[in-house]
Design a protein around this motif. Structure first.
Motif, mmCIF file in Angstrom:
data_model
loop_
_atom_site.group_PDB
_atom_site.id
_atom_site.type_symbol
_atom_site.label_atom_id
_atom_site.label_comp_id
_atom_site.label_asym_id
_atom_site.label_seq_id
_atom_site.Cartn_x
_atom_site.Cartn_y
_atom_site.Cartn_z
ATOM 1 N N UNK A 178 0.938 -0.814 -0.183
ATOM 2 C CA UNK A 178 0.201 0.082 0.113
ATOM 3 C C UNK A 178 0.912 1.346 0.256
ATOM 4 N N UNK A 179 1.912 1.099 0.970
ATOM 5 C CA UNK A 179 2.297 2.395 0.556
ATOM 6 C C UNK A 179 3.682 3.136 -0.095
ATOM 7 N N UNK A 180 3.891 1.164 -0.930
ATOM 8 C CA UNK A 180 4.508 1.400 -2.126
ATOM 9 C C UNK A 180 3.459 2.548 -3.263
ATOM 10 N N UNK A 181 2.603 1.736 -3.155
ATOM 11 C CA UNK A 181 2.026 2.404 -4.243
ATOM 12 C C UNK A 181 1.794 3.622 -3.963
ATOM 13 N N UNK A 182 1.687 4.025 -3.009
ATOM 14 C CA UNK A 182 0.956 5.786 -2.579
ATOM 15 C C UNK A 182 2.617 6.485 -3.058
ATOM 16 N N UNK A 183 3.826 6.131 -2.170
ATOM 17 C CA UNK A 183 5.166 6.495 -2.647
ATOM 18 C C UNK A 183 5.395 6.741 -4.257
ATOM 19 N N UNK A 184 6.263 5.900 -4.609
ATOM 20 C CA UNK A 184 5.883 5.486 -5.147
ATOM 21 C C UNK A 184 6.677 6.434 -6.813
ATOM 22 N N UNK A 185 5.054 6.817 -6.979
ATOM 23 C CA UNK A 185 4.773 7.801 -7.537
ATOM 24 C C UNK A 185 5.637 9.350 -7.366
ATOM 25 N N UNK A 186 5.809 9.444 -6.318
ATOM 26 C CA UNK A 186 6.934 10.135 -6.290
ATOM 27 C C UNK A 186 8.498 9.996 -5.751
#
Length: 220
Positions: free
Chosen positions: A103-111
């Motif tokens: 979940x946090x990968x999907x949240x943070x990866x675009x940044x």
């Protein structure tokens, strides 16, 4: 009149979702045997602390934990907690029950920030909430502003309780990300928020009117 009191914030006992590394904001996962023991151990440590009131979220993991602590208490007149949705964990929307790291990968990866720790190190826990809402296809996860509007309403409930007087102690069974969020906001940078609070651990928040400061974090 402004009151000065100490909020004893305890993280609920270990749950099955904790073992499985799943986000469990508004979702419910029962305490494990170890989680029940967490509550017993914390209850024994706090057995001689007199509480003027007790609060928790309306999730079973919080309610079961706080009831065990209150049952162990030797000196308080409080037998049952006041439950409120204001004290729930962050709502993770579409990512409720999802593997935490995914979940946090999907949240943070675009940044360019693939982990929760990366997001917090670069920005803040508050920004992590904003990123997760942005990544939620339904946009129903709470962003930082929505989260604090709800939690602050919970703190107002406590501050307005006429049973709480100057110098009193109040018990609140809380949640992992919420404790991190409170420590980020009121800890003045003095505590290591890269370390998650342990199940059953104690964090103290001192209120003095509208002012608040963390005086202890993740005491086991």
């Amino acid at each position: 009149m402004a009151k000065k009191f100490t909020l004893y914030m305890v993280r609920h006992g270990q749950t099955y979702f904790n073992i499985y590394n799943k986000l469990q904001g508004w979702s419910n996962s029962p305490l494990t045997e170890k989680g029940i023991q967490n509550a017993v151990d914390t209850g024994e440590k706090l057995a001689n602390v007199k509480f003027a009131a007790a609060y928790c979220s309306d999730t079973t993991r919080a309610m079961d934990t706080i009831q065990t602590i209150l049952d162990k208490n030797q000196v308080s007149d409080v037998n049952q907690p006041i439950t409120s949705m204001h004290f729930r964990e962050e709502f993770y929307g579409y990512y409720e029950g999802t593997d935490m790291d995914q979940a946090w990968y999907l949240a943070g990866a675009p940044h360019g920030l693939p982990t929760f720790k990366d997001i917090v190190a670069e920005y803040s826990i508050g920004k992590a909430k904003d990123f997760l809402k942005d990544a939620d296809p339904f946009h129903q996860a709470e962003n930082n502003e929505e989260y604090w509007e709800r939690v602050d309403a919970g703190f107002d409930l406590i501050k307005q309780n006429p049973d709480i007087s100057d110098g009193d102690n109040v018990l609140l069974v809380s949640h992992g990300n919420t404790l991190l969020s409170v420590v980020e906001r009121y800890g003045n940078g003095q505590f290591d928020i890269s370390e998650r609070p342990a199940n059953g651990s104690l964090t103290k928040l001192e209120f003095d009117g509208d002012d608040a400061k963390i005086t202890a974090y993740n005491e086991k």
